[in-house]
Design an enzyme around this catalytic site. Structure first.
Site, PDB file in Angstrom:
ATOM      1  N   LYS A 116       7.479 -80.874 -23.727  1.00  0.00           N
ATOM      2  CA  LYS A 116       8.409 -81.161 -24.838  1.00  0.00           C
ATOM      3  C   LYS A 116       9.494 -80.099 -24.945  1.00  0.00           C
ATOM      4  O   LYS A 116      10.661 -80.401 -25.196  1.00  0.00           O
ATOM      5  CB  LYS A 116       7.617 -81.284 -26.137  1.00  0.00           C
ATOM      6  CG  LYS A 116       6.661 -82.482 -26.136  1.00  0.00           C
ATOM      7  CD  LYS A 116       5.665 -82.390 -27.263  1.00  0.00           C
ATOM      8  CE  LYS A 116       4.699 -83.576 -27.283  1.00  0.00           C
ATOM      9  NZ  LYS A 116       3.557 -83.371 -28.153  1.00  0.00           N
ATOM     10  N   VAL A 131       9.096 -86.335 -27.790  1.00  0.00           N
ATOM     11  CA  VAL A 131       9.025 -85.000 -28.411  1.00  0.00           C
ATOM     12  C   VAL A 131       8.769 -85.130 -29.901  1.00  0.00           C
ATOM     13  O   VAL A 131       9.523 -85.799 -30.624  1.00  0.00           O
ATOM     14  CB  VAL A 131      10.346 -84.218 -28.192  1.00  0.00           C
ATOM     15  CG1 VAL A 131      10.241 -82.826 -28.806  1.00  0.00           C
ATOM     16  CG2 VAL A 131      10.672 -84.112 -26.710  1.00  0.00           C
ATOM     17  N   GLY A 152       0.022 -89.849 -33.130  1.00  0.00           N
ATOM     18  CA  GLY A 152      -0.598 -90.966 -33.842  1.00  0.00           C
ATOM     19  C   GLY A 152       0.156 -92.256 -33.596  1.00  0.00           C
ATOM     20  O   GLY A 152       1.315 -92.246 -33.171  1.00  0.00           O
ATOM     21  N   ILE A 200       9.272 -87.498 -35.471  1.00  0.00           N
ATOM     22  CA  ILE A 200      10.443 -86.734 -35.950  1.00  0.00           C
ATOM     23  C   ILE A 200      11.642 -87.057 -35.058  1.00  0.00           C
ATOM     24  O   ILE A 200      11.548 -86.920 -33.838  1.00  0.00           O
ATOM     25  CB  ILE A 200      10.192 -85.202 -35.875  1.00  0.00           C
ATOM     26  CG1 ILE A 200       8.895 -84.813 -36.583  1.00  0.00           C
ATOM     27  CG2 ILE A 200      11.379 -84.440 -36.443  1.00  0.00           C
ATOM     28  CD1 ILE A 200       8.537 -83.331 -36.437  1.00  0.00           C
TER      29      ILE A 200
HETATM   30  N1  HSE Z   1      -1.214 -84.916 -27.630  1.00  0.00           N
HETATM   31  C1  HSE Z   1       0.047 -84.879 -28.292  1.00  0.00           C
HETATM   32  C2  HSE Z   1      -0.087 -83.994 -29.518  1.00  0.00           C
HETATM   33  C3  HSE Z   1       0.445 -86.276 -28.684  1.00  0.00           C
HETATM   34  O1  HSE Z   1      -1.204 -83.680 -29.921  1.00  0.00           O
HETATM   35  O2  HSE Z   1       0.925 -83.602 -30.087  1.00  0.00           O
HETATM   36  C4  HSE Z   1       1.890 -86.416 -29.037  1.00  0.00           C
HETATM   37  O3  HSE Z   1       2.735 -86.064 -28.005  1.00  0.00           O
END
Ligand code: HSE
Length: 438
Positions: free
Chosen positions: A205, A132, A302, A136
């Site tokens: 998430k 999630v 990333g 962070i």
């Molecule tokens: N595809 C997700 C995003 C990657 O863009 O936040 C991280 O969970």
């Protein structure tokens, strides 16, 4: 003391980042964990492919089961994504009494209840901070830092790709497809980018955050989910003129009737800090009864930012390797026997404010007809503006209005009556608006 041996499943963007962070910060990590941590065994679909990290000290295989069954490995780090093979591997690792660290939000959101129960039986940990909001530490904050609070609500920008797209569309007038292609190139987007754009990734998430916040089972199938693909420039512009920005939010709120669990585009006043979270950055606003509003901000996707969370989980596991499994922080923050099955509200029953845009005939009496219907449903209007349509040949205009909070099914009934008026042309646009004011 012997180093702790880690088995890594997946050497892609996050796997490569994890290997790099572990080796770059090896000394600091060892000072914190009390042991050296090394990746000894790793799997990838094609081990001949060039990698972003140094794999010279790792035994490489194309069969992830080799890693999961390696007797020397104490911790399995699952970074292959998806929820089929990854589920099999994680359950196998748990059965083999190995601790698991994963960044896999789909896996936890859909199968977490089963996985945690298997982990509890086998006395191992399953850590998932990176699932999630990337780097962070929001799981840790909610589960431990805010443990003294009753959580009232949370709202988050929890998909970096979606936020990157909305930001670029608003600030640089770029096309949707062009920005999405850039997010894919930078490694932010999911393998199937509709997961980002249609809100599925954010729903995974939000499922996890809500469980930890309220002590409820993981219930991905009950999240209301609406993506950003229908947001058009006009609404971004009008919202901005009225002092709002449109963000793709995951919202979960405790109410007297149950828990709200929803992902959708949302107008937020520009005065809120979270409205200014741009690009691939994520932010989660959590309101606790004792602490009030708290905001957590950082890179949500990333290689290195996600690796930061994965490595923190590995260190957490190493620190408690020898502790009694009954005395660890529970996976979902609450003791497993105290998880409560509170009702999840249907989207029709949630309460929020709304932004609406209608294309109507530009003639006397039209506004009166519209406001009469809102009044009949006891929906109070905060502000309303009329906009000329530049390209309209036939005396049409746009009415943009913002309402006070109301129940969603009242709003839908009012909209469907207004939609059937003769003076209304085309489909009425409805976007939810959150005050997020505590
Ligand atoms: N595809 C997700 C995003 C990657 O863009 O936040 C991280 O969970």
């Amino acid at each position: 003391m012997e180093p702790v041996k880690v088995g890594l499943l997946g050497l892609g963007t996050v796997g490569g980042g994890t290997a790099n962070v572990l080796s770059r910060n090896a000394e600091e990590i060892s000072r914190r964990a009390g042991r050296d941590i090394i990746i000894t065994h790793a799997s990838a679909r094609d081990i001949s492919k060039p990698r972003l990290c140094d794999t010279s000290q790792m035994k490489l295989t194309e069969n992830p089961l080799d890693v999961v069954s390696d007797p020397d490995v104490e911790i399995i780090v699952e970074l292959i994504g998806g929820d089929t093979l990854s589920k099999e591997l994680v359950l196998k690792a748990i059965a083999n009494k190995k601790h698991v660290v994963t960044a896999n939000k789909a896996l936890i959101a859909k199968y977490g209840n089963e996985i945690f129960s298997a982990a509890q039986k086998n006395g191992v940990m399953v850590a998932f901070e990176a699932a999630v909001a990337g780097g962070i530490p929001i799981i840790k904050a909610l589960r431990e830092g805010l443990a003294g609070n009753t959580i009232d609500w949370l709202a988050g920008i929890i998909n970096g790709t979606g936020n990157f797209i909305l930001t670029e569309m608003e600030q640089k007038q770029r096309d949707f497809a062009d920005v999405l292609a850039e997010a894919q190139r930078l490694g932010y987007a999911e393998a199937d980018p509709t997961f980002d754009v249609e809100g599925i990734d954010a729903a995974h998430k939000l499922t996890i955050l809500a469980s930890i916040a309220f002590g409820i089972p993981l219930q991905f199938d009950k999240v209301y989910c609406e993506g950003i693909s229908k947001i058009c420039r006009e609404d971004v512009e009008y919202a901005s003129e009225l002092g709002y920005t449109i963000k793709h939010l995951g919202v979960s709120r405790r109410t007297d009737n149950g828990i709200e669990l929803r992902v959708h585009p949302t107008l937020i006043s520009r005065e809120r800090l979270i409205a200014n979270v741009n690009g691939v950055m994520n932010a989660v606003l959590v309101h606790g009864d004792a602490v009030g509003p708290t905001l957590y901000y950082g890179a949500g996707a990333g290689s290195d930012p996600t690796a930061s969370a994965v490595v923190a989980d590995i260190i957490d596991v190493v620190r408690v390797l020898t502790t009694d499994s009954e005395n660890r922080v529970p996976h979902l923050a609450f003791q497993p026997s105290k998880i409560q099955d509170m009702p999840i509200l249907a989207i029709d029953d949630i309460e929020t404010a709304y932004y609406c845009r209608l294309t109507v005939d530009d003639r006397a009496g039209v506004l009166a007809e519209i406001t009469r219907i809102f009044a009949e449903f006891d929906i109070s209007i905060v502000s309303m503006v009329q906009k000329e349509l530049h390209n309209s040949q036939d005396e049409k205009c746009s009415i943009v209005l913002i309402t006070h909070k109301t129940i969603e099914n009242k709003m839908n009934s009012a909209i469907s009556q207004i939609q059937s008026l003769e003076c209304v042309d085309g489909e009425i646009v409805k976007i939810r608006l959150e005050e997020l004011d505590g």
